[in-house]
Scaffold this active site. Sequence first.
Site, PDB file in Angstrom:
ATOM      1  N   ARG A  29       7.084  31.813  19.342  1.00  0.00           N
ATOM      2  CA  ARG A  29       6.734  30.566  20.138  1.00  0.00           C
ATOM      3  C   ARG A  29       5.807  31.027  20.827  1.00  0.00           C
ATOM      4  O   ARG A  29       4.882  29.962  21.154  1.00  0.00           O
ATOM      5  CB  ARG A  29       8.075  30.527  20.671  1.00  0.00           C
ATOM      6  CG  ARG A  29       9.055  29.734  19.799  1.00  0.00           C
ATOM      7  CD  ARG A  29      10.339  29.163  20.755  1.00  0.00           C
ATOM      8  NE  ARG A  29      11.142  28.160  19.724  1.00  0.00           N
ATOM      9  CZ  ARG A  29      12.296  28.076  20.002  1.00  0.00           C
ATOM     10  NH1 ARG A  29      13.034  28.574  21.125  1.00  0.00           N
ATOM     11  NH2 ARG A  29      12.951  27.189  19.069  1.00  0.00           N
TER      12      ARG A  29
ATOM     13  N   GLY B 151      15.539  23.642  12.202  1.00  0.00           N
ATOM     14  CA  GLY B 151      15.655  25.036  12.354  1.00  0.00           C
ATOM     15  C   GLY B 151      16.282  25.998  11.392  1.00  0.00           C
ATOM     16  O   GLY B 151      15.717  27.187  11.017  1.00  0.00           O
TER      17      GLY B 151
ATOM     18  N   LYS C 132      26.425  18.601   7.965  1.00  0.00           N
ATOM     19  CA  LYS C 132      27.262  17.371   8.107  1.00  0.00           C
ATOM     20  C   LYS C 132      26.491  16.014   7.947  1.00  0.00           C
ATOM     21  O   LYS C 132      25.412  15.937   8.201  1.00  0.00           O
ATOM     22  CB  LYS C 132      27.775  17.257   9.784  1.00  0.00           C
ATOM     23  CG  LYS C 132      28.628  18.263  10.169  1.00  0.00           C
ATOM     24  CD  LYS C 132      29.064  18.041  11.553  1.00  0.00           C
ATOM     25  CE  LYS C 132      30.053  19.159  12.047  1.00  0.00           C
ATOM     26  NZ  LYS C 132      30.227  19.234  13.566  1.00  0.00           N
TER      27      LYS C 132
ATOM     28  N   GLY D 245      15.888  20.255  16.834  1.00  0.00           N
ATOM     29  CA  GLY D 245      16.386  19.124  17.219  1.00  0.00           C
ATOM     30  C   GLY D 245      15.646  17.899  17.506  1.00  0.00           C
ATOM     31  O   GLY D 245      15.950  16.740  17.109  1.00  0.00           O
TER      32      GLY D 245
HETATM   33  P1  ADP Z   1      18.713  22.367   9.788  1.00  0.00           P
HETATM   34  O1  ADP Z   1      18.753  23.381  11.053  1.00  0.00           O
HETATM   35  O2  ADP Z   1      17.628  22.802   8.907  1.00  0.00           O
HETATM   36  O3  ADP Z   1      18.400  20.887  10.317  1.00  0.00           O
HETATM   37  P2  ADP Z   1      21.389  22.073   9.791  1.00  0.00           P
HETATM   38  O4  ADP Z   1      21.548  22.754  11.212  1.00  0.00           O
HETATM   39  O5  ADP Z   1      21.890  20.837   9.460  1.00  0.00           O
HETATM   40  O6  ADP Z   1      20.173  22.352   9.140  1.00  0.00           O
HETATM   41  O7  ADP Z   1      22.505  22.994   8.646  1.00  0.00           O
HETATM   42  C1  ADP Z   1      22.310  24.191   8.602  1.00  0.00           C
HETATM   43  C2  ADP Z   1      23.839  24.933   8.366  1.00  0.00           C
HETATM   44  O8  ADP Z   1      24.363  24.423   7.474  1.00  0.00           O
HETATM   45  C3  ADP Z   1      23.524  26.613   8.057  1.00  0.00           C
HETATM   46  O9  ADP Z   1      24.187  27.250   9.179  1.00  0.00           O
HETATM   47  C4  ADP Z   1      24.606  26.611   6.718  1.00  0.00           C
HETATM   48  O10 ADP Z   1      24.974  27.824   6.754  1.00  0.00           O
HETATM   49  C5  ADP Z   1      25.361  25.274   7.041  1.00  0.00           C
HETATM   50  N1  ADP Z   1      25.827  24.991   5.445  1.00  0.00           N
HETATM   51  C6  ADP Z   1      25.059  24.582   4.467  1.00  0.00           C
HETATM   52  N2  ADP Z   1      25.972  24.227   3.381  1.00  0.00           N
HETATM   53  C7  ADP Z   1      27.125  24.665   3.665  1.00  0.00           C
HETATM   54  C8  ADP Z   1      28.245  24.701   3.143  1.00  0.00           C
HETATM   55  N3  ADP Z   1      28.416  24.381   1.902  1.00  0.00           N
HETATM   56  N4  ADP Z   1      29.330  25.202   3.763  1.00  0.00           N
HETATM   57  C9  ADP Z   1      29.229  25.628   5.019  1.00  0.00           C
HETATM   58  N5  ADP Z   1      28.203  25.444   5.706  1.00  0.00           N
HETATM   59  C10 ADP Z   1      27.133  25.053   5.162  1.00  0.00           C
HETATM   60 MG    MG Z   2      20.421  23.667  12.406  1.00  0.00          MG
END
Ligand code: ADP
Ligand code: MG
Length: 418
Positions: A40, A374, A206, A397
Amino acid sequence: MAKLTVRDLDVRGKRVFMRVDYNVPLEERDGQMVITDNTRIVETLPTLKCLIEKGARVILTAHLGRPKGKREATMSLQPVSVRLQELLGRPVSFVGDCIGESVEKAAMAMKDGDILLLENVRYYAEEEANDAGFAAKLAKVAEVYVNDAFGAAHRAHASTEGVARVVTGRGGVAAAGLLMERELKFLGDELENPARPFVVILGGAKVSDKIKVIDRLLEKADSILIGGAMAYTFKLAHGIATGKSLVEPDFQATALAAEKKAAQLKVDFQLPTDTVVATPVDTGKLNKKGKPVFEMTQVRVVKGGIPADAEGFSIGPETAAHFAKIIQGAKTILWNGPMGMFEDARFAEGTNVVARAVVDATVKNGAKSIIGGGDSVKALNKAGLGDKVTFMSTGGGASLEFLEGAVLPGVAALSDKR
Ligand code: ADP
Ligand code: MG
């Protein structure tokens, strides 16, 4: 309208109050706080060099951690000033406060090209409250405002929004730093009229986290590929067994509505056809937070439904290959959210196959590849491919909210280009 950037500024001899994201990870070693990742800090260097070249006097403000309005010694920005000085190769002064006499005195003594870092702005509760009086105190030393902290732009805090309003309110300008400019270009302008095919890859945990992004991108994308745990809520909505997988029963209707919208808009909407699953076994142990620790046994690939004793952790090889094929034909790619629990090597392959396809499309097809989120950035770096895509957002975020089409208060407060 496009925002004013530091490139447009004439700032010789002026005090530039610049908000940066120096929320770096720290670790205590022998009673000292040590920075474990300086990404950063490095990312602000281009903007700083640009301002130094223009003869500005740069006053940096940032937050670190969540001190909740109190002076927490472990959350001081002092170690950051030392690291910044090393990286920049020129002196960086530090004041142990962000408002008041000590700051004003240091600011008035500055010469053209000088850099001054202020103490953690969140030592004051008024920062997060976007208190007008506090913003005015911060703005006391500011002639020009610059924001290079895209990752904090989704919050209307005093240093991200209030000060900008004070400065522009008295006839001054508020501009984007080069890092902020790049974020707005790639997450904003480039996705307005993307070169086609435009392939969107969405994953993560989610549906509820990503539904607004899905909804908005359905109107732009040619293909949407769904992976991660999010896919299991879609499965559930179709009456397919999901075993012990992470699902959101309350979001089944939302998932179906997204699919319906995709069909109406003729967007190619892809869900996984196979899944890497494991059978969780309770070890009888508790983790630091007092939660039971499960061991993942019998890692295997299943098609269709997920067995009752199993939990899904990634897209399977068939899905990964199918997604890769679609990605390789893309001209624009937006990726948000890993395809599985990539943190565990046994469940990382699906994400890695997709990552390699994104890089292939970028290198061989001249595609623009944009990575937001992230954990997605972490996954790409873990695969050693971080520098082979067009753009990786630093926003977390903030990038998600920006992709949802939200107006970020920290961006809205900046002056428009004339
Ligand atoms: P980003 O930060 O890129 O927006 P998210 O925070 O939405 O991504 O999601 C990332 C998290 O989702 C990771 O920590 C990953 O382990 C979890 N994840 C992805 N697929 C699964 C799964 N099938 N079961 C449990 N956790 C999952
Ligand atoms: Mg995330």
